[in-house]
Design a protein around this motif. Structure first.
Motif, PDB file in Angstrom:
ATOM      1  N   UNK A 221       0.843  -1.219   0.042  1.00 11.32           N
ATOM      2  CA  UNK A 221       0.218   0.083  -0.031  1.00 11.32           C
ATOM      3  C   UNK A 221       0.888   1.308  -0.099  1.00 11.32           C
ATOM      4  N   UNK A 222       1.874   1.360   0.869  1.00  8.34           N
ATOM      5  CA  UNK A 222       2.712   2.622   0.849  1.00  8.34           C
ATOM      6  C   UNK A 222       4.066   2.350   0.785  1.00  8.34           C
ATOM      7  N   UNK A 223       4.695   3.291   0.537  1.00  8.30           N
ATOM      8  CA  UNK A 223       6.386   3.353   0.126  1.00  8.30           C
ATOM      9  C   UNK A 223       7.171   2.877   1.451  1.00  8.30           C
ATOM     10  N   UNK A 224       8.404   2.619   1.366  1.00  7.48           N
ATOM     11  CA  UNK A 224       9.231   2.098   2.392  1.00  7.48           C
ATOM     12  C   UNK A 224       9.144   2.965   3.549  1.00  7.48           C
ATOM     13  N   UNK A 225       9.596   4.248   3.372  1.00  6.18           N
ATOM     14  CA  UNK A 225      10.127   5.261   4.681  1.00  6.18           C
ATOM     15  C   UNK A 225       8.564   5.169   5.318  1.00  6.18           C
ATOM     16  N   UNK A 226       7.445   5.549   4.517  1.00  3.16           N
ATOM     17  CA  UNK A 226       6.186   5.520   5.309  1.00  3.16           C
ATOM     18  C   UNK A 226       5.923   4.231   5.997  1.00  3.16           C
ATOM     19  N   UNK A 227       6.190   3.087   5.301  1.00  7.27           N
ATOM     20  CA  UNK A 227       5.727   1.835   6.208  1.00  7.27           C
ATOM     21  C   UNK A 227       6.703   1.903   7.531  1.00  7.27           C
TER      22      UNK A 227
END
Length: 387
Positions: A221-227
């Motif tokens: 669902x969301x990019x690496x740093x957001x995760x």
């Protein structure tokens, strides 16, 4: 015996001993020992691009295990995403084979490749249409139980309940899978704002651990740093509750700076024009380091993650793991192979500083850097339409 790989000294003897030790240890033994586990990458997006999966249905019909193993994966997940009978029936895309047959074949494929290295095999289950349709705990658990039985016939090493938008359903999955006696990991596809019912990440983690999860985290669902941000919130929640669990992350391989509640599904580019949002291998180096520094020890990827991304994780954490993956034999660390290039300006890029500080251009002068997500989540809440 010491072998030199692009300026890195690696002990062949230590590497062999490490691999032989891993062959006899399970996922929890490895994590408890402090080992960094590298997961595999995404399947459905890649296979759709290669012509093996139909966009929209995303049902499992092929696999890419060997490429991920060579890139450094310690775990090969069975490609059984959306492989519950209710999802297969709804898609109408798989009419001549049952979910049980797909699950069992997926286990065989993953195990055959895992034997070529030191990889474990994880049986995966994901959210069901049944949860939104009926919200029946008994019906949903019956679906997970059926899948679990398929996996147990093949003696997978552990389970991963992944891609859940609602922590309640994920908890039901964990409760069922724990009856197997196998370790269970659980990952939600949620943002830092919480699941689709507004349950905060910290509380989600607490509920999953109380349901029996040994490993908790975020995927897709969301990019690496957001995760990474979201997993940090899960970690804080566990610490406040006095609970412990290993942390896991397998994010999206595309940039999603909009950080909307439902992730890339609401982006106008989803699913057939995501290429310009692709994460570079250098982005992955930063992600792997951020995840490691956050205390996450199971680090992989989901949709959009290709084998070279997994290799980048393995290369960034080579010192911590003690070795490089086989695929690194064809890759100069931080562009080192460019030292042999005929063009001097390209040779000048054979250094870490260049790639770490590069701001890649999209090559699309009339395109925006960010989009306005077509997120109907708030509308759904207001109109009481199930999300």
């Amino acid at each position: 015996t010491i072998s030199r790989r692009r300026g890195n000294l690696i002990s062949f003897k230590m590497t062999c001993e490490f691999i032989m030790t891993c062959l006899f240890e399970g996922i929890l033994e490895r994590l408890n020992a402090g080992e960094v586990i590298v997961g595999d990458g995404g399947y459905v997006i890649q296979l759709e691009r290669r012509g093996y999966v139909k966009g929209g249905h995303w049902t499992p019909e092929a696999a890419l295990h060997r490429e991920f193993l060579r890139a450094g994966s310690n775990v090969l997940q069975t490609f059984t995403f959306y492989c519950s009978e209710d999802k297969l029936e709804m898609s109408g895309n798989v009419t001549d084979i049952t979910g049980a047959q797909i699950n069992e074949a997926a286990c065989d494929l993953a195990r055959d490749v895992a034997k070529e290295g030191d990889a474990l095999v994880a049986g995966g289950v994901s959210q069901t249409p049944c949860y939104v349709k009926s919200h029946s705990e008994a019906e949903v658990k019956a679906i997970f139980k059926k899948q679990m039985e398929d996996f147990l016939k093949k003696d997978i090493d552990f389970f991963i309940a992944e891609y859940f938008e609602h922590v309640e359903e994920a908890g039901w999955a964990v409760e069922v899978l724990k009856t197997s006696g196998k370790p269970v990991g659980a990952t939600l596809c949620i943002s830092p704002y919480g699941d689709m019912h507004g349950v905060p990440p910290g509380e989600c983690a607490v509920r999953l651990v109380k349901a029996g999860a040994d490993i908790v985290g975020i995927n897709c669902h969301l990019d690496p740093l957001t995760c990474v941000r979201t997993v940090k919130l899960m970690k804080e929640g566990l610490e406040k509750a006095g609970l412990k669990a290993h942390l896991m992350i397998q994010p999206l391989g595309f940039h999603t700076p909009e950080c909307n509640h439902t992730g890339y599904l609401s982006l106008p580019e989803f699913p057939f024009a995501l290429e310009t949002r692709a994460i570079t291998r250098w982005d992955i180096h930063k992600y792997a380091r951020e995840a490691y520094n956050a205390g996450i020890r199971y680090i992989g990827g989901c949709c959009g993650f290709e084998p070279y991304h997994i290799r980048a994780i393995a290369e960034e954490l080579a010192a911590e793991r003690g070795f490089l993956p086989p695929a690194s034999e064809k890759h100069g660390l931080w562009g080192a192979a460019l030292e042999m290039h005929t063009k001097p300006w390209v040779r000048a890029r054979a250094r870490r500083e260049y790639w770490e500080n590069l701001l890649p251009a999209s090559g699309r002068p009339k395109c925006p850097s960010m989009a306005t997500p077509e997120d109907d989540y708030e509308k759904q809440l207001k109109s009481n339409i199930p999300t």
